[in-house]
Design an enzyme around this catalytic site. Sequence first.
Site, PDB file in Angstrom:
ATOM      1  N   HIS A 232       0.865  -1.175   0.000  1.00  0.00           N
ATOM      2  CA  HIS A 232       0.000   0.000   0.000  1.00  0.00           C
ATOM      3  C   HIS A 232       0.908   1.232   0.000  1.00  0.00           C
ATOM      4  O   HIS A 232       2.106   1.131   0.288  1.00  0.00           O
ATOM      5  CB  HIS A 232      -0.894   0.007   1.242  1.00  0.00           C
ATOM      6  CG  HIS A 232      -2.049  -0.938   1.147  1.00  0.00           C
ATOM      7  ND1 HIS A 232      -3.040  -0.962   2.090  1.00  0.00           N
ATOM      8  CD2 HIS A 232      -2.379  -1.876   0.233  1.00  0.00           C
ATOM      9  CE1 HIS A 232      -3.937  -1.869   1.764  1.00  0.00           C
ATOM     10  NE2 HIS A 232      -3.550  -2.451   0.650  1.00  0.00           N
TER      11      HIS A 232
ATOM     12  N   GLU B  80       1.274   3.724   2.053  1.00  0.00           N
ATOM     13  CA  GLU B  80       1.934   4.021   3.321  1.00  0.00           C
ATOM     14  C   GLU B  80       3.084   3.053   3.586  1.00  0.00           C
ATOM     15  O   GLU B  80       4.149   3.456   4.064  1.00  0.00           O
ATOM     16  CB  GLU B  80       0.925   3.953   4.483  1.00  0.00           C
ATOM     17  CG  GLU B  80      -0.226   4.936   4.364  1.00  0.00           C
ATOM     18  CD  GLU B  80      -1.424   4.406   3.584  1.00  0.00           C
ATOM     19  OE1 GLU B  80      -2.500   5.012   3.706  1.00  0.00           O
ATOM     20  OE2 GLU B  80      -1.300   3.395   2.847  1.00  0.00           O
TER      21      GLU B  80
ATOM     22  N   SER C 242      -7.502   7.549   3.903  1.00  0.00           N
ATOM     23  CA  SER C 242      -7.505   7.030   5.273  1.00  0.00           C
ATOM     24  C   SER C 242      -6.800   5.673   5.304  1.00  0.00           C
ATOM     25  O   SER C 242      -7.117   4.788   4.514  1.00  0.00           O
ATOM     26  CB  SER C 242      -8.959   6.887   5.738  1.00  0.00           C
ATOM     27  OG  SER C 242      -9.041   6.377   7.039  1.00  0.00           O
TER      28      SER C 242
ATOM     29  N   CYS D  85      -5.628   1.890   5.982  1.00  0.00           N
ATOM     30  CA  CYS D  85      -6.302   0.636   6.299  1.00  0.00           C
ATOM     31  C   CYS D  85      -5.758   0.068   7.616  1.00  0.00           C
ATOM     32  O   CYS D  85      -4.860   0.644   8.234  1.00  0.00           O
ATOM     33  CB  CYS D  85      -6.092  -0.365   5.164  1.00  0.00           C
ATOM     34  SG  CYS D  85      -4.410  -1.022   5.101  1.00  0.00           S
TER      35      CYS D  85
ATOM     36  N   CYS E 164      -1.849  -0.643   7.400  1.00  0.00           N
ATOM     37  CA  CYS E 164      -1.044   0.580   7.440  1.00  0.00           C
ATOM     38  C   CYS E 164      -1.178   1.273   8.795  1.00  0.00           C
ATOM     39  O   CYS E 164      -0.202   1.818   9.319  1.00  0.00           O
ATOM     40  CB  CYS E 164      -1.440   1.491   6.293  1.00  0.00           C
ATOM     41  SG  CYS E 164      -1.108   0.741   4.674  1.00  0.00           S
TER      42      CYS E 164
END
Length: 156
Positions: free
Chosen positions: A61, A63, A88, A90, A93
Amino acid sequence: MKENSDTPEDEHHWFMFQAQKEAINGLNEGGIPVGAVLVKNGEIIGRGHNQRVQMNSTILHAEMACLENAGRIKADGYKDCILYTTLSPCVMCSGAIILYKIPLVVIGENENFKGPEKHLQDNNIQLINLDLKSCKKMLKTFILEHPEIWNEDIGL
Protein backbone atom coordinates in the site's frame (compact mmCIF):
# COMPACT_ATOMS: atom_id res chain seq x y z
CA MET A 1 10.91 22.64 12.42
CA LYS A 2 8.95 20.30 14.64
CA GLU A 3 5.52 19.49 13.30
CA ASN A 4 2.39 19.40 15.45
CA SER A 5 -1.21 20.50 15.30
CA ASP A 6 0.01 24.09 14.87
CA THR A 7 1.46 23.29 11.43
CA PRO A 8 0.18 25.89 8.97
CA GLU A 9 -2.64 24.62 6.79
CA ASP A 10 -0.75 25.64 3.63
CA GLU A 11 2.14 23.39 4.63
CA HIS A 12 -0.22 20.46 5.07
CA HIS A 13 -1.63 21.12 1.60
CA TRP A 14 1.83 21.36 0.04
CA PHE A 15 2.90 18.00 1.48
CA MET A 16 -0.44 16.47 0.51
CA PHE A 17 0.15 17.71 -3.04
CA GLN A 18 3.38 15.69 -2.97
CA ALA A 19 1.42 12.62 -1.83
CA GLN A 20 -1.05 13.22 -4.66
CA LYS A 21 1.84 13.26 -7.14
CA GLU A 22 2.76 9.81 -5.83
CA ALA A 23 -0.84 8.67 -6.34
CA ILE A 24 -0.71 9.90 -9.94
CA ASN A 25 2.57 8.01 -10.44
CA GLY A 26 0.83 4.85 -9.27
CA LEU A 27 -2.12 5.44 -11.59
CA ASN A 28 0.21 6.10 -14.53
CA GLU A 29 1.94 2.77 -13.80
CA GLY A 30 -1.41 0.96 -14.00
CA GLY A 31 -1.93 0.77 -10.23
CA ILE A 32 -4.27 2.09 -7.60
CA PRO A 33 -4.02 5.88 -7.12
CA VAL A 34 -3.08 6.23 -3.46
CA GLY A 35 0.10 8.06 -2.47
CA ALA A 36 1.98 8.97 0.68
CA VAL A 37 4.97 10.96 1.91
CA LEU A 38 6.75 10.81 5.25
CA VAL A 39 7.96 14.15 6.55
CA LYS A 40 10.52 14.58 9.32
CA ASN A 41 11.36 18.01 10.66
CA GLY A 42 9.80 19.67 7.63
CA GLU A 43 11.57 17.54 4.98
CA ILE A 44 10.27 14.63 2.93
CA ILE A 45 12.27 11.55 3.85
CA GLY A 46 10.12 8.93 2.16
CA ARG A 47 7.71 8.71 -0.77
CA GLY A 48 5.52 5.89 -1.94
CA HIS A 49 2.44 4.88 -3.85
CA ASN A 50 0.29 1.79 -3.93
CA GLN A 51 2.22 -0.86 -5.90
CA ARG A 52 0.15 -3.97 -5.30
CA VAL A 53 -0.70 -4.31 -8.99
CA GLN A 54 2.66 -3.26 -10.41
CA MET A 55 4.77 -5.41 -8.06
CA ASN A 56 2.25 -8.24 -7.65
CA SER A 57 2.49 -7.50 -3.93
CA THR A 58 0.17 -8.31 -1.08
CA ILE A 59 1.33 -5.45 1.16
CA LEU A 60 2.65 -2.53 -0.85
CA HIS A 61 0.00 0.00 0.00
CA ALA A 62 1.15 3.61 -0.36
CA GLU A 63 1.93 4.02 3.32
CA MET A 64 3.92 0.77 3.47
CA ALA A 65 5.90 1.68 0.33
CA CYS A 66 6.56 5.13 1.77
CA LEU A 67 7.88 3.74 5.05
CA GLU A 68 10.01 1.22 3.15
CA ASN A 69 11.45 3.96 0.92
CA ALA A 70 12.29 6.11 3.96
CA GLY A 71 14.77 3.42 5.01
CA ARG A 72 15.68 2.37 8.51
CA ILE A 73 14.95 4.95 11.13
CA LYS A 74 15.56 4.45 14.83
CA ALA A 75 12.27 3.80 16.60
CA ASP A 76 12.30 7.12 18.45
CA GLY A 77 13.03 8.97 15.18
CA TYR A 78 9.43 8.64 14.08
CA LYS A 79 8.27 10.94 16.89
CA ASP A 80 9.28 13.90 14.71
CA CYS A 81 7.44 12.60 11.63
CA ILE A 82 4.16 13.30 9.93
CA LEU A 83 2.67 10.84 7.46
CA TYR A 84 0.66 12.35 4.62
CA THR A 85 -1.56 9.92 2.75
CA THR A 86 -4.19 10.60 0.14
CA LEU A 87 -6.57 8.09 1.75
CA SER A 88 -7.51 7.03 5.27
CA PRO A 89 -5.07 4.23 6.21
CA CYS A 90 -6.30 0.64 6.30
CA VAL A 91 -5.82 -1.73 9.23
CA MET A 92 -2.41 -2.92 7.98
CA CYS A 93 -1.04 0.58 7.44
CA SER A 94 -2.57 1.80 10.70
CA GLY A 95 -0.72 -1.00 12.48
CA ALA A 96 2.60 0.25 11.09
CA ILE A 97 1.73 3.82 12.11
CA ILE A 98 0.95 2.66 15.64
CA LEU A 99 4.03 0.41 15.80
CA TYR A 100 6.35 3.29 14.96
CA LYS A 101 4.31 5.82 16.95
CA ILE A 102 4.05 8.33 14.11
CA PRO A 103 2.22 11.06 16.03
CA LEU A 104 0.34 12.78 13.21
CA VAL A 105 -1.31 11.45 10.07
CA VAL A 106 -2.77 13.89 7.56
CA ILE A 107 -5.22 12.27 5.16
CA GLY A 108 -6.54 13.59 1.88
CA GLU A 109 -9.96 11.98 2.26
CA ASN A 110 -11.92 9.22 3.95
CA GLU A 111 -15.08 9.17 1.84
CA ASN A 112 -14.04 6.42 -0.59
CA PHE A 113 -12.58 4.34 2.25
CA LYS A 114 -12.42 4.89 5.98
CA GLY A 115 -9.85 2.90 7.86
CA PRO A 116 -9.77 2.34 11.63
CA GLU A 117 -9.37 6.02 12.46
CA LYS A 118 -10.74 5.63 15.99
CA HIS A 119 -8.17 2.90 16.66
CA LEU A 120 -5.42 5.29 15.56
CA GLN A 121 -6.78 8.01 17.83
CA ASP A 122 -7.12 5.54 20.71
CA ASN A 123 -3.38 4.93 20.27
CA ASN A 124 -2.55 8.65 20.56
CA ILE A 125 -2.22 9.26 16.83
CA GLN A 126 -3.62 12.63 15.79
CA LEU A 127 -5.54 12.69 12.50
CA ILE A 128 -6.24 15.63 10.25
CA ASN A 129 -8.59 15.04 7.32
CA LEU A 130 -8.11 17.66 4.61
CA ASP A 131 -11.22 16.29 2.85
CA LEU A 132 -9.87 17.17 -0.60
CA LYS A 133 -12.10 16.91 -3.66
CA SER A 134 -9.07 16.11 -5.82
CA CYS A 135 -8.23 13.03 -3.72
CA LYS A 136 -11.85 11.89 -3.68
CA LYS A 137 -12.31 12.29 -7.42
CA MET A 138 -9.13 10.47 -8.44
CA LEU A 139 -9.89 7.39 -6.35
CA LYS A 140 -13.64 7.38 -7.02
CA THR A 141 -12.98 7.36 -10.76
CA PHE A 142 -10.55 4.47 -10.34
CA ILE A 143 -13.03 2.50 -8.20
CA LEU A 144 -15.78 2.95 -10.79
CA GLU A 145 -13.45 1.82 -13.61
CA HIS A 146 -11.72 -1.04 -11.72
CA PRO A 147 -13.99 -2.30 -8.91
CA GLU A 148 -12.40 -5.76 -8.89
CA ILE A 149 -8.89 -4.38 -8.28
CA TRP A 150 -10.16 -1.99 -5.62
CA ASN A 151 -12.12 -4.70 -3.81
CA GLU A 152 -9.04 -6.92 -3.76
CA ASP A 153 -6.95 -4.07 -2.39
CA ILE A 154 -9.25 -3.46 0.57
CA GLY A 155 -9.75 -7.16 1.25
CA LEU A 156 -13.25 -7.76 -0.12
